[in-house]
Design a protein around this motif. Structure first.
Motif, PDB file in Angstrom:
ATOM      1  N   ALA A 321       1.044  -1.667  -0.248  1.00 31.93           N
ATOM      2  CA  ALA A 321      -0.424   0.310   0.002  1.00 31.93           C
ATOM      3  C   ALA A 321       0.802   0.965  -0.438  1.00 31.93           C
ATOM      4  O   ALA A 321       0.265   2.139  -0.507  1.00 31.93           O
ATOM      5  N   PHE A 322       1.998   1.138   0.695  1.00 33.23           N
ATOM      6  CA  PHE A 322       2.842   2.817   0.843  1.00 33.23           C
ATOM      7  C   PHE A 322       3.359   3.031  -0.542  1.00 33.23           C
ATOM      8  O   PHE A 322       3.716   3.640  -0.869  1.00 33.23           O
ATOM      9  N   LEU A 323       3.865   1.633  -1.602  1.00 37.22           N
ATOM     10  CA  LEU A 323       4.395   2.729  -2.938  1.00 37.22           C
ATOM     11  C   LEU A 323       3.771   2.986  -3.393  1.00 37.22           C
ATOM     12  O   LEU A 323       3.871   4.289  -4.123  1.00 37.22           O
ATOM     13  N   PRO A 324       2.468   2.583  -3.873  1.00 42.67           N
ATOM     14  CA  PRO A 324       1.343   3.917  -5.189  1.00 42.67           C
ATOM     15  C   PRO A 324       0.804   4.545  -4.131  1.00 42.67           C
ATOM     16  O   PRO A 324       1.257   5.967  -5.130  1.00 42.67           O
ATOM     17  N   ILE A 325       0.642   4.800  -2.791  1.00 34.10           N
ATOM     18  CA  ILE A 325       0.273   6.108  -2.419  1.00 34.10           C
ATOM     19  C   ILE A 325       1.430   7.019  -1.950  1.00 34.10           C
ATOM     20  O   ILE A 325       0.984   7.750  -2.130  1.00 34.10           O
ATOM     21  N   LEU A 326       2.721   6.318  -1.681  1.00 36.39           N
ATOM     22  CA  LEU A 326       3.525   8.136  -1.540  1.00 36.39           C
ATOM     23  C   LEU A 326       3.745   7.784  -2.724  1.00 36.39           C
ATOM     24  O   LEU A 326       3.968   9.920  -3.189  1.00 36.39           O
ATOM     25  N   LEU A 327       3.908   7.237  -4.139  1.00 34.96           N
ATOM     26  CA  LEU A 327       4.174   7.683  -5.715  1.00 34.96           C
ATOM     27  C   LEU A 327       3.273   8.952  -5.783  1.00 34.96           C
ATOM     28  O   LEU A 327       3.654  10.290  -6.740  1.00 34.96           O
ATOM     29  N   GLY A 328       2.163   8.711  -5.760  1.00 36.98           N
ATOM     30  CA  GLY A 328       1.278   9.732  -6.150  1.00 36.98           C
ATOM     31  C   GLY A 328       1.360  10.832  -5.391  1.00 36.98           C
ATOM     32  O   GLY A 328       0.799  12.266  -5.607  1.00 36.98           O
ATOM     33  N   LEU A 329       0.762  10.758  -4.235  1.00 34.02           N
ATOM     34  CA  LEU A 329       0.880  11.754  -2.797  1.00 34.02           C
ATOM     35  C   LEU A 329       2.582  13.042  -3.919  1.00 34.02           C
ATOM     36  O   LEU A 329       2.498  13.584  -3.194  1.00 34.02           O
ATOM     37  N   GLY A 330       3.440  11.724  -3.217  1.00 35.87           N
ATOM     38  CA  GLY A 330       4.134  12.773  -3.520  1.00 35.87           C
ATOM     39  C   GLY A 330       4.965  13.662  -4.816  1.00 35.87           C
ATOM     40  O   GLY A 330       5.754  14.960  -4.211  1.00 35.87           O
ATOM     41  N   CYS A 331       4.439  13.323  -6.314  1.00 32.19           N
ATOM     42  CA  CYS A 331       4.153  14.013  -7.517  1.00 32.19           C
ATOM     43  C   CYS A 331       3.812  15.628  -6.862  1.00 32.19           C
ATOM     44  O   CYS A 331       3.878  16.211  -7.501  1.00 32.19           O
ATOM     45  N   GLY A 332       2.791  15.386  -5.915  1.00 33.34           N
ATOM     46  CA  GLY A 332       1.764  16.496  -6.017  1.00 33.34           C
ATOM     47  C   GLY A 332       3.107  18.007  -5.518  1.00 33.34           C
ATOM     48  O   GLY A 332       2.938  18.766  -5.719  1.00 33.34           O
ATOM     49  N   TYR A 333       3.511  17.859  -4.723  1.00 32.47           N
ATOM     50  CA  TYR A 333       5.070  18.619  -3.437  1.00 32.47           C
ATOM     51  C   TYR A 333       5.730  19.960  -5.040  1.00 32.47           C
ATOM     52  O   TYR A 333       5.522  20.917  -5.278  1.00 32.47           O
ATOM     53  N   PRO A 334       6.817  18.632  -5.628  1.00 27.57           N
ATOM     54  CA  PRO A 334       7.117  19.189  -6.817  1.00 27.57           C
ATOM     55  C   PRO A 334       6.199  20.316  -7.695  1.00 27.57           C
ATOM     56  O   PRO A 334       6.444  21.620  -8.110  1.00 27.57           O
ATOM     57  N   LEU A 335       4.791  19.850  -8.151  1.00 28.55           N
ATOM     58  CA  LEU A 335       3.520  20.590  -9.305  1.00 28.55           C
ATOM     59  C   LEU A 335       3.707  22.115  -8.115  1.00 28.55           C
ATOM     60  O   LEU A 335       3.787  22.669  -9.302  1.00 28.55           O
ATOM     61  N   TYR A 336       3.256  21.849  -6.870  1.00 26.40           N
ATOM     62  CA  TYR A 336       2.829  22.933  -5.758  1.00 26.40           C
ATOM     63  C   TYR A 336       4.333  24.071  -5.980  1.00 26.40           C
ATOM     64  O   TYR A 336       3.925  25.371  -6.227  1.00 26.40           O
ATOM     65  N   LEU A 337       5.349  23.615  -5.623  1.00 25.78           N
ATOM     66  CA  LEU A 337       6.666  24.658  -5.452  1.00 25.78           C
ATOM     67  C   LEU A 337       6.993  24.898  -6.781  1.00 25.78           C
ATOM     68  O   LEU A 337       7.713  25.945  -7.314  1.00 25.78           O
ATOM     69  N   ALA A 338       7.140  24.035  -8.552  1.00 26.58           N
ATOM     70  CA  ALA A 338       6.867  24.689  -9.293  1.00 26.58           C
ATOM     71  C   ALA A 338       6.672  25.998 -10.257  1.00 26.58           C
ATOM     72  O   ALA A 338       7.600  26.872 -11.207  1.00 26.58           O
ATOM     73  N   GLN A 339       5.805  26.691  -9.640  1.00 26.92           N
ATOM     74  CA  GLN A 339       4.957  27.645  -9.914  1.00 26.92           C
ATOM     75  C   GLN A 339       5.572  28.763  -9.067  1.00 26.92           C
ATOM     76  O   GLN A 339       5.263  28.911  -7.745  1.00 26.92           O
ATOM     77  N   ARG A 340       5.932  29.453  -9.899  1.00 34.02           N
ATOM     78  CA  ARG A 340       6.791  30.548  -9.558  1.00 34.02           C
ATOM     79  C   ARG A 340       6.130  31.910  -9.841  1.00 34.02           C
ATOM     80  O   ARG A 340       5.370  31.926 -10.631  1.00 34.02           O
ATOM     81  N   PRO A 341       5.519  32.725  -8.343  1.00 37.16           N
ATOM     82  CA  PRO A 341       6.071  33.101  -7.129  1.00 37.16           C
ATOM     83  C   PRO A 341       5.475  31.913  -6.871  1.00 37.16           C
ATOM     84  O   PRO A 341       4.387  31.798  -6.345  1.00 37.16           O
ATOM     85  N   ALA A 342       5.888  31.092  -5.120  1.00 31.14           N
ATOM     86  CA  ALA A 342       5.729  29.690  -4.952  1.00 31.14           C
ATOM     87  C   ALA A 342       5.314  29.999  -3.340  1.00 31.14           C
ATOM     88  O   ALA A 342       6.567  30.299  -2.101  1.00 31.14           O
ATOM     89  N   ASP A 343       4.419  30.491  -2.473  1.00 29.64           N
ATOM     90  CA  ASP A 343       4.544  30.101  -0.977  1.00 29.64           C
ATOM     91  C   ASP A 343       4.902  29.035  -0.083  1.00 29.64           C
ATOM     92  O   ASP A 343       4.487  27.809  -0.364  1.00 29.64           O
ATOM     93  N   ARG A 344       6.289  29.303  -0.062  1.00 28.45           N
ATOM     94  CA  ARG A 344       7.530  27.850   0.278  1.00 28.45           C
ATOM     95  C   ARG A 344       6.509  27.438   1.980  1.00 28.45           C
ATOM     96  O   ARG A 344       6.625  26.279   2.402  1.00 28.45           O
ATOM     97  N   ARG A 345       6.450  28.603   2.370  1.00 33.53           N
ATOM     98  CA  ARG A 345       5.951  28.472   3.062  1.00 33.53           C
ATOM     99  C   ARG A 345       4.706  27.476   3.957  1.00 33.53           C
ATOM    100  O   ARG A 345       4.972  26.623   5.125  1.00 33.53           O
ATOM    101  N   ARG A 346       4.102  28.015   3.467  1.00 33.22           N
ATOM    102  CA  ARG A 346       2.295  27.060   3.413  1.00 33.22           C
ATOM    103  C   ARG A 346       2.577  25.873   2.799  1.00 33.22           C
ATOM    104  O   ARG A 346       2.158  25.035   3.375  1.00 33.22           O
ATOM    105  N   ILE A 347       3.444  26.065   1.515  1.00 37.78           N
ATOM    106  CA  ILE A 347       3.265  24.372   1.094  1.00 37.78           C
ATOM    107  C   ILE A 347       4.040  23.418   2.081  1.00 37.78           C
ATOM    108  O   ILE A 347       3.561  22.752   2.418  1.00 37.78           O
ATOM    109  N   VAL A 348       5.076  23.933   2.572  1.00 39.65           N
ATOM    110  CA  VAL A 348       6.068  22.854   4.062  1.00 39.65           C
ATOM    111  C   VAL A 348       5.044  23.448   4.899  1.00 39.65           C
ATOM    112  O   VAL A 348       5.327  21.207   5.821  1.00 39.65           O
ATOM    113  N   VAL A 349       4.233  23.924   5.509  1.00 42.63           N
ATOM    114  CA  VAL A 349       3.215  23.563   6.638  1.00 42.63           C
ATOM    115  C   VAL A 349       2.422  22.144   5.816  1.00 42.63           C
ATOM    116  O   VAL A 349       1.698  21.727   7.134  1.00 42.63           O
TER     117      VAL A 349
END
Length: 761
Positions: A321-349
């Motif tokens: 269960a861990f493998l597909p869950i993390l692969l799906g969720l883990g792609c989200g953070y690079p997508l959020y941070l890729a957009q400039r300007p990005a509020d890194r504080r909100r994404i980290v929290v």
């Protein structure tokens, strides 16, 4: 001229190479653990009782059932019985085997005991003759008188024991080469197995061999032992129409093989699905650049698995269960941070709050659920750190937008939110009444080994064991009488659910109703130690009553266990009885999982809400996120309840898993609404799609538990997105007023080059 890499570049390359080598080495050390202990609460008294029983009498057996083409052939055919005896001997010599019980060995021990008895009788007869003749010679009698004295001495002996021998040995000499002896001992006049033989001879055409593993055997050792038993049975050369190997160790070994075989398939599917989805995200740039989020998620996943390998902590069923869950969720953070300007504080929290929601799974009393929470939480944090590290090279400047959030009359928004809250409330109210499936064997549902277990259960009448371990010496008239009372009471009250397999009262039944202490001790010396060691320790300080039981519905098992404990008669002074067995541990796991359903579902919401409340500058977003998490949890539970499904150990904490996505989606959507950034909104949609598809990958598993988990969590991810949209729409953040973009971008003038200084003589 080729430019040589700088020292900094060489150092960075060396560090990357070392990190890759360390991760690869850790992955090679990863071990799987699908043993019974990984599905049961650690250090619980029920598990401790199982371990104590296994230490004294061996663990739950591997059961090898051989069915013959003709009735009684395997035992009465002079060519087959020696092969069966040889097979049982080979099994007993296998490493990690505590004991082996089979019909051929039992027959051989009985024949040997009978022969010893005959030898003792013959020796006693000769001793009486010699003693009488010596006395006659000492008295000076004639040779004929001496002979007559010897014959007279054995005449009374023959009258006393001859009749008993004729009655006791109607089939001739007690030897395995005598089919009539075997047939008379094992089968009745209708060629049905006698009751005391049914645990190894379930019917006239089948025999069962029980191989008990040693106590503390790990998963790899169990798999080796199961393979060795299969090989020995296949090579025995028995004339059979069907051979079946089953038992709790076989089910866990089969589950481990299934997990190991499915890991590459599910991982490959998850990677392929994520790659295809990211291939359509054109705003990230070129095709290779679009795969960077997947590379970040893969790196985080591999690093977490590698850490388990280096720490020598085996991974349980949760790894699938861990493998597909993390692969799906883990792609989200690079997508959020890729957009400039990005509020890194909100994404980290937001990422830390998702990790806290996943970590709430560690509160589960079941090790494989707790391990999933720890791995998922660590994976989210690591993936977030990697995304932050890659952020400067992956960020994309989005063009200014005049997008405005859609408006809806307030009464409609409030009505929709109230309706959604009512449905969620229905799911939360229905939570206590929903059934929970915590039975270890059910976790392997869908594997071929389950069909074998059901077939053998139909033959033997049971699929598991409930043992009653007695501490203290029962080799007394009072102790043996009490054991008989326990057995009779359990059979009378629950004979439709349990049946005796091997007990001391059954072994000593030939002594009658009121044997003396000397008779009990003598009988234990006469009986083969091969049999007595299965129910009583050589020092007599511990014994066990073994009953067969079917592992049906765990709720019914809970009622049976309670009834068994209630019906036990009081033990005599110096004796203490303790139930032990897989059904009791399954019931205990069911009770622990069922006890704190609201805690399991709301702990993640509370932990996430606290982190968002502390970390976000706009505290209202924390409230929106918590509301969305509660809504998505309630909707998921309501959908499961209306579909008539049952909770399992993974989905009983549905709230924590729903919170991981619901809070993240809500915070990011609120930011997109406030800042009027449609690209951030699209990133949320892509992340939701990747997470749902990651869950749906589990539908390719042959393990029913994971298929149900994947389908329910994919639906819950959709509910999380819907809840986030509903909450942000119903309670929208105040948009930030943006100034109109200038039609002509402002260009900073380039600095003027300095005029060269005039050189004077």
């Amino acid at each position: 001229m080729t430019r040589l890499p700088s020292r900094r570049q060489l150092g960075a390359s060396a560090l990357i190479a070392v990190a890759v080598a360390a991760v690869a080495a850790g992955l090679l050390r990863v071990r799987l653990d699908t043993s019974t202990e990984s599905f049961l609460p650690a250090d619980d008294p029920a598990v401790t009782a199982i371990q104590d029983k296994a230490r004294a009498f061996g663990g739950d057996p591997i059961v090898a059932v051989v069915e013959s083409k003709l009735p009684t052939k395997l035992l009465t055919d002079p060519a087959q019985l020696p092969k069966l005896l040889e097979l049982e001997g080979k099994l007993a010599k296998l490493p990690d085997v505590a004991s082996v019980y089979g019909p051929a060995s039992v027959l051989n021990q009985i024949a040997a005991s009978a022969q010893n008895l005959l030898a003792q009788i013959a020796g006693r007869r000769d001793a009486l003759r010699n003693e009488a003749e010596q006395n006659a010679k000492a008295a000076g009698k004639s040779d004929s008188a001496v002979t007559e004295a010897g014959q007279s001495a054995v005449r009374d002996f023959d009258l006393r024991y001859g009749t008993l021998l004729v009655q006791g040995l109607p089939a001739g000499l007690p030897t395995l080469r005598n089919p009539q002896f075997v047939n008379n001992v094992v089968f009745d006049d209708q060629q049905n197995p006698r009751p005391q033989w049914q645990f190894v001879v379930p019917n006239s055409s089948a025999v069962a061999v029980l191989v008990r593993p040693r106590e503390g055997l790990d998963q790899e050792g169990t798999q080796r032992l199961v393979s060795a038993v299969r090989g020995a049975v296949d090579a025995a050369g028995l004339d059979s129409r069907k051979q079946t190997i089953t038992g709790a160790p076989v089910l866990t070994a089969s589950l481990a093989e299934g997990v190991r075989g499915e890991l590459p398939l599910l991982a490959g599917l998850a990677i392929a699905v994520c790659a295809l989805c990211l291939g359509w995200v054109r705003w990230l740039g070129g095709r290779l650049k679009r795969l960077w989020p997947l590379a970040v998620a893969l790196t985080g996943t591999a690093a977490v698995l590698s850490a388990f390998g280096w720490l020598d902590r085996p991974m349980s069923l949760g790894v699938l269960a861990f493998l597909p869950i993390l692969l799906g969720l883990g792609c989200g953070y690079p997508l959020y941070l890729a957009q400039r300007p990005a509020d890194r504080r909100r994404i980290v929290v937001t990422g830390l709050s998702s990790a806290a929601a996943a970590a709430a799974l560690s509160l589960s009393p079941l090790p494989f659920v707790s391990q999933l929470g720890i791995a998922l939480s660590a994976g989210i944090v690591l993936t977030l750190l990697l995304a932050l590290a890659m952020h400067p090279k992956l960020s994309v400047v989005q063009p200014p937008s005049r997008w405005r959030p859609p408006s809806m009359p307030r009464r409609y928004r409030v009505a929709a939110l109230v309706a959604g809250a009512a449905v969620a409330g229905l799911g939360l109210v229905a939570l206590p009444s929903m059934t929970v499936e915590a039975q270890p064997e059910k976790l392997a549902q869908g594997l071929p080994a389950i069909d074998d277990a059901q077939h053998v259960e139909a033959l033997l009448g049971s699929s598991s064991e409930i043992g009653f371990v007695v501490h203290g010496d029962v080799r007394t008239p009072a102790g043996l009488a009490w054991l008989g009372q326990v057995q009779r009471k359990l059979i009378t009250a629950h004979g439709d659910q349990v049946r005796p397999v091997l007990t001391l009262p059954d072994l000593l039944a030939f002594l009658g109703k009121q044997p003396t202490a000397d008779q009990i001790k003598a009988a234990l010396q006469i009986l083969p130690q091969y049999l007595t060691s299965a129910v009583i320790r050589p020092d007599g300080q511990e014994s066990v009553l073994i009953f067969g039981s079917k592992l049906d519905d765990v709720a019914q098992q809970a009622k049976l266990v309670d009834a068994l404990k209630t019906d036990l008669p009081p033990a005599p002074p110096g004796l203490r009885i303790e139930p032990a067995g897989l059904p009791l541990a399954a019931v205990r796991g069911y009770e622990l999982v069922s006890a704190d359903r609201y805690l399991a579902n709301l702990a993640g919401v509370v932990a996430t809400g606290l982190i968002l409340l502390i970390g976000l500058r706009r505290r209202a977003d924390a409230g929106r996120a918590a509301l969305a998490a509660v809504l998505s949890t309630g909707w998921g539970l309501a959908a499961l309840w209306m579909a008539g499904g049952a909770l399992n150990p993974l989905t009983v904490a549905l709230g924590s898993l729903a919170t991981v996505t619901a809070c993240e989606f809500t915070v990011v959507l609120a930011d997109a609404w406030r800042e009027r950034r449609p690209w951030l909104r699209r990133a949320v949609g892509i992340t939701a799609l990747l997470a749902a598809l990651g869950y749906l990958v589990l539908l390719a598993s042959q393990i029913a538990l994971l298929r149900q988990f994947g389908l329910l969590l994919a639906t819950t991810t959709a509910f999380s997105l819907l809840a986030a949209v509903a909450v942000v729409t119903a309670v929208p953040p105040k948009p930030r007023e943006l100034s109109a973009p200038s039609p002509h971008p402002r260009v900073r003038p380039s600095p003027r080059p300095r005029e060269p200084a005039e050189v004077t003589a």
